[in-house]
Design a protein around this motif. Sequence first.
Motif, PDB file in Angstrom:
ATOM      1  N   GLY B 377       0.841  -1.177   0.000  1.00  0.00           N
ATOM      2  CA  GLY B 377       0.000   0.000   0.000  1.00  0.00           C
ATOM      3  C   GLY B 377       0.879   1.229   0.000  1.00  0.00           C
ATOM      4  N   ALA B 378       0.234   2.376  -0.085  1.00  0.00           N
ATOM      5  CA  ALA B 378       0.945   3.637   0.050  1.00  0.00           C
ATOM      6  C   ALA B 378       0.039   4.541   0.861  1.00  0.00           C
ATOM      7  CB  ALA B 378       1.232   4.244  -1.311  1.00  0.00           C
ATOM      8  N   LEU B 379       0.620   5.577   1.475  1.00  0.00           N
ATOM      9  CA  LEU B 379      -0.184   6.421   2.367  1.00  0.00           C
ATOM     10  C   LEU B 379      -1.431   6.984   1.684  1.00  0.00           C
ATOM     11  CD1 LEU B 379       2.033   8.525   4.750  1.00  0.00           C
ATOM     12  CD2 LEU B 379       0.037   7.157   5.304  1.00  0.00           C
ATOM     13  N   PRO B 380      -1.292   7.651   0.521  1.00  0.00           N
ATOM     14  CA  PRO B 380      -2.507   8.220  -0.068  1.00  0.00           C
ATOM     15  C   PRO B 380      -3.515   7.161  -0.486  1.00  0.00           C
ATOM     16  CG  PRO B 380      -0.620   8.548  -1.503  1.00  0.00           C
ATOM     17  CD  PRO B 380      -0.100   8.000  -0.232  1.00  0.00           C
ATOM     18  N   SER B 381      -3.030   6.006  -0.968  1.00  0.00           N
ATOM     19  CA  SER B 381      -4.015   5.008  -1.366  1.00  0.00           C
ATOM     20  C   SER B 381      -4.658   4.379  -0.129  1.00  0.00           C
ATOM     21  CB  SER B 381      -3.382   3.944  -2.263  1.00  0.00           C
ATOM     22  OG  SER B 381      -2.348   3.291  -1.597  1.00  0.00           O
ATOM     23  N   LEU B 382      -3.910   4.351   0.975  1.00  0.00           N
ATOM     24  CA  LEU B 382      -4.508   3.866   2.220  1.00  0.00           C
ATOM     25  C   LEU B 382      -5.661   4.782   2.642  1.00  0.00           C
ATOM     26  CD1 LEU B 382      -3.985   1.732   4.534  1.00  0.00           C
ATOM     27  CD2 LEU B 382      -2.994   3.621   5.789  1.00  0.00           C
ATOM     28  N   VAL B 383      -5.440   6.090   2.480  1.00  0.00           N
ATOM     29  CA  VAL B 383      -6.510   7.033   2.796  1.00  0.00           C
ATOM     30  C   VAL B 383      -7.745   6.700   1.963  1.00  0.00           C
ATOM     31  CG1 VAL B 383      -7.231   9.443   2.590  1.00  0.00           C
ATOM     32  CG2 VAL B 383      -4.968   8.888   3.488  1.00  0.00           C
ATOM     33  N   TYR B 384      -7.510   6.438   0.679  1.00  0.00           N
ATOM     34  CA  TYR B 384      -8.631   6.125  -0.209  1.00  0.00           C
ATOM     35  C   TYR B 384      -9.324   4.833   0.222  1.00  0.00           C
ATOM     36  CZ  TYR B 384     -11.077   4.796  -4.469  1.00  0.00           C
ATOM     37  OH  TYR B 384     -12.020   4.401  -5.359  1.00  0.00           O
ATOM     38  N   ILE B 385      -8.513   3.803   0.544  1.00  0.00           N
ATOM     39  CA  ILE B 385      -9.094   2.506   0.912  1.00  0.00           C
ATOM     40  C   ILE B 385      -9.885   2.638   2.211  1.00  0.00           C
ATOM     41  CG2 ILE B 385      -8.525   0.157   1.624  1.00  0.00           C
ATOM     42  CD1 ILE B 385      -6.019   0.413  -0.189  1.00  0.00           C
ATOM     43  N   TRP B 386      -9.307   3.300   3.193  1.00  0.00           N
ATOM     44  CA  TRP B 386      -9.983   3.440   4.483  1.00  0.00           C
ATOM     45  C   TRP B 386     -11.239   4.284   4.364  1.00  0.00           C
ATOM     46  CZ3 TRP B 386      -5.656   4.141   8.762  1.00  0.00           C
ATOM     47  CH2 TRP B 386      -5.021   2.899   8.925  1.00  0.00           C
TER      48      TRP B 386
END
Lengths: 288, 427, 476
Positions: B377-386
């Motif tokens: 994962g990556a931080l910005p995509s984690l934001v999107y997933i969460w």
Amino acid sequence: MKFKLFRAPDGSQGGGSAPEAPVISTPVVTHGAGPVGPTKISARDVSVFYGDKQALYDVSLEIPDKTVTALIGPSGCGKSTFLRTMNRMNDTISHCRVTGRIEMDGEDINAKSVDPVLLRARVGMVFQKPNPFPKTIYENVAYGPRIHGLASSKGELDDIVQISLKRAGLWEEVSDRLHSPGTGLSGGQQQRLVIARAIAVEPEVILMDEPCSALDPIATAKIEELIDELRERYCIVIVTHSMAQAARVSQRTAFFHLGRLVETGPTEEIFTNPRERRTLDYITGRFG
Amino acid sequence: MTDAAANSPRIDRLRAGLKKRYAREKRFRAYGLLAIAIAVGFLVLLLGRIVEQGHTAFYAHTVTVPVYMDPARIDRGYPQGTNFEQLVAEQQLARMGVQDDAAGTKATAMRGLFSSELKYLAADRVARQPGLIGQTVTIAAPASDDADLFFKGKVSRDTPADQRRLSDQQIQWLDQMKADGHVSAHFNSGLFTRGDSTEPELAGVLGAVIGSALMLLVTALIAIPLGVGAALYLEEFAPKGKLTDLIEVNINNLAAVPSIIYGLLGLALFINWMHLPRASPLVGGLVLALMALPTIIIATRSSLKAVPPSIREAALAMGASKTQTVFQHTLPLAMPGVMTGAIISMAHALGETAPLLLIGMVSFVPGLPHSLVEPTGALPSLVYIWENASERAFHERTAAAILVLLAFMIVMNAAAILLRRRFERRW
Amino acid sequence: MTWLFLPILIAAAVAAFLGGRALARRRSEGQRAHSRPGQHGAYALIWTAVPALIVLIAASVFSPQVERQLMASGAPEAVQQLEHFRREAFYADARAVGAGHQTAQIWPAPYAELLPAEGQRAHRISLMLSLGGIVAAALAALLGALFVFSQIRPGMRARNRVEGWIVGALFACSAVAVLTTIGIVASLVYDSIRFFHSVPITEFLFGTQWSPQTAIRADQIGSSGAFGALPLFTGTFLIMLIAMCVAAPVGLFSAIYLSEYAGPVFRATVKPVLEILAGVPTVVYGFFAALTVGPALRTFFNTIGSWMVGGPLDGLGQYLMLVQNQMALVAGGVMGIMLIPFVSSLSDDIINAVPQSLRDGSYAMGATKSETVKRVLLPAALPGVSGAMLLAMSRAIGETMIVTMAAGLAAKLTLNPLETVTTVTVQIVTLLTGDQEFDSPKTLAAFGLGLTLFLVTLLLNIVAQRIVQTYRQQYD
């Protein structure tokens, strides 16, 4: 003391009432040759500071009406700075401070009650480099009357534009292309357009900051001729680098050096028989 | 004085319009101030909302429970296989004097108040100290996400019971635990030490942080040398001509291409064509590198432009070759500007999300990444997933992840500003 | 795999450098050499490393293609007869099996049996290709080294040659930028053409029905799936329009205030704030839109609607009560906020480029500041400002995260800001982040959308940059 450029008029003094200012009797300049009018602008002990730096030291000068007064001196001597105090253009520079008293028709122009907007409608200015707005010739000249609401109809505005262009000696050359851009004119024409723009609001004083320094000799000659004509109607103050120009167009000359007014008097006297050694050195080309 | 008199009707006329003109002036100025107030206001609102939503994710609640390590239930050889949650739930019910029904629904409800981490905590204790079996041990059991939200005051009692995830009975139990003083809040270190998880209370940002770091590493290693090299060529060596003009126009346009297009390029080129591993930091870094390249080129060129020609002429006059001049004089002098531009473009790349989605960084990746070629994962995509997750507890964690992301960006930008201040040279 | 060779290559290059330097020292003893030994060493390093690197890069770029060809040529009949997309998926799974991974899908009878054998074949092929690449690279390094060592002698202009290589390498760096563009165009066009084989381009551009989900099965490519992208274009346009309605006035007015009215202290405070706003990642704006602005606006409209219900505007009230979180207004509005600093800083630059002499001229006429701004500065800056607006529009059209998180998925042909619309970027993300395999018409449709998006933004950018450039030259 900090100047704000545009002060809203005080609620206390409404649109029409005249500002209260001590009226000081205006001495008539008598010495010297040539047709010299009564004093239009009188400066007393004017000093100008840019931040901590003082650019002008205690200048006192009487400027007569219907006359061309030339301000001469080497570069950086404060002549342009002094010129800009007379229509409060220095207000637009935030760290600039002016002390002393400048009166126009006996009224202190730095008084709180004087509106710089109104003052500048009475004291026009022409700059070193011609700066026509990127609009048509017509719109350039109509700019002042429009913002000040001086024309009540289109016809009146047309008349103002025509008269101003005629007075600036440009009418013949541009009457057939009033609606083409002002920036398309030649340098000399642009400068005359800017003069027409300045006189369209019927100012009482016209300040000129080296108006010919960016022009070729033929254009310069035309502007000088124009200045001589305009003298009949306006009080003109011109800053110039060229002593020959000062001698040609002005009736009175003030010599500035290192931020101080060294000598002032009828142009002929300054150029033929200066009282100060420094003036003599300057006009004979020993420095400058 | 006669002039003034003659002019006075004109001046009156001038003055008459003044009031209106100043009103207009005031209005115009107010519009300007209003516009700035709107912009600043939105920034404050944006950051304020995120802090408001996210700050609660930085702490979590535990319930201190005594656990009788029942020898009948625990396999000494394999304590990990024990259902400690059930054990604790039953004991807790007994302590609270609640009689469970035959189906054990109450124990299930009680179990729902504790995080599944309880199982690992207890099993770990027993595995390390087998002597504890048969004794009563006090364990600080992490609350489940719903219970945690309740303790944080984010579950309203007024909500009809069928619309909230906690039953009236569970709420009553939680109230009782709190009244008994068993509940305590503490810093949620798991948020920073764990990878992603499907259970909100176990989910952390570390996996995404490492993923982002690996990706930025790839980006920096590729984009900075390439970008500086390209800028050097265009600024110092390129002959003025059609080809150079073309490259210039091309770079300016690349800088304005939407980031999602880079995602499509990455998908087509790196994944479909070159068969590099999907969702890996390698592919992510490559895509971000292509994206950052034009920005770095533009920044480097402008700082090379700022080095005065006199320096180059001095070196050339000493007999240095063109290449020596560039690498020994021009580039070192331009370096602060180059680094500033590079850091800022890295910070920008860190926050870029859209291309990552297209190269597959939208799926759940548990644990911590180990290599450049495995899905992470990556931080910005984690934001999107969460943000897309249905559990409400993920909302506060999304905001917390954003705060972490912003913190990294602020650090990077601050570094760039410091670098500029420290080494800025005016010629 | 092939890249495992890299450390060996680096070692070889270092050795070449040391050897070349030593050789140059020895051969030029007692003579005056043109270049210094180190420069000879660098020359040796270049000739050893570069050919091998080129081989390695070429191998890793082209081996997938070769691998595919080899797989296809030796494939069993049953696989050959598979439909294209299925065949690709089969090969992908065969590779996975060969590498010891799980397959992506469960294969029916004939294929499931074929998988292990095909997997082994795939594994052999890939191993062969990797080894081939490594051998070729090693050979290239060796030949390069032999060549360079034969060249080293006192008279050789090693420095000039090295510098030639350096300039060549720098040129290659700037060529990457051009290659990126070519890559973008090629990948978009290639997949778009494949897409337009199944869906006619006119239907794509002018069709009003967008429901790609119906075409999920491979045996109904394009036949029943609707790929009319017009609703996406209008949706994108609508959201862009809303964004510009927010960003253009607010951005322009803040630029005017900052450049003409603000004192140095105010300017120094507000500018960094705007820069922060510009630096916030778009995913954060998306979060803000989805969880703060959306619900707030929905509550707002629903409340207003509930007041209206039963009154003279009952119909409108009923409508407002049903407004959703994902209305276009939310995504557009938040996107507008995101664009404020962009518009503001571009406009600020442009207004500052207007020469001071024009301001002086206007003030000397007795104009107030607002008159100067409205009648002189803005008309003078108009071309530049319009260029800035075009750039902002291009940004808005290409923006993805805010719309993905805060706009809807329903493709509706409407310009009503309270309706839920979808955009080109949202659909690209949706089409490509599902669980289906690549190469289905659904994923190809994303490339068709991408190509459209790329062309439109490119056009806007080129026009805008032209305008701004011409504008700047006017005052230079």
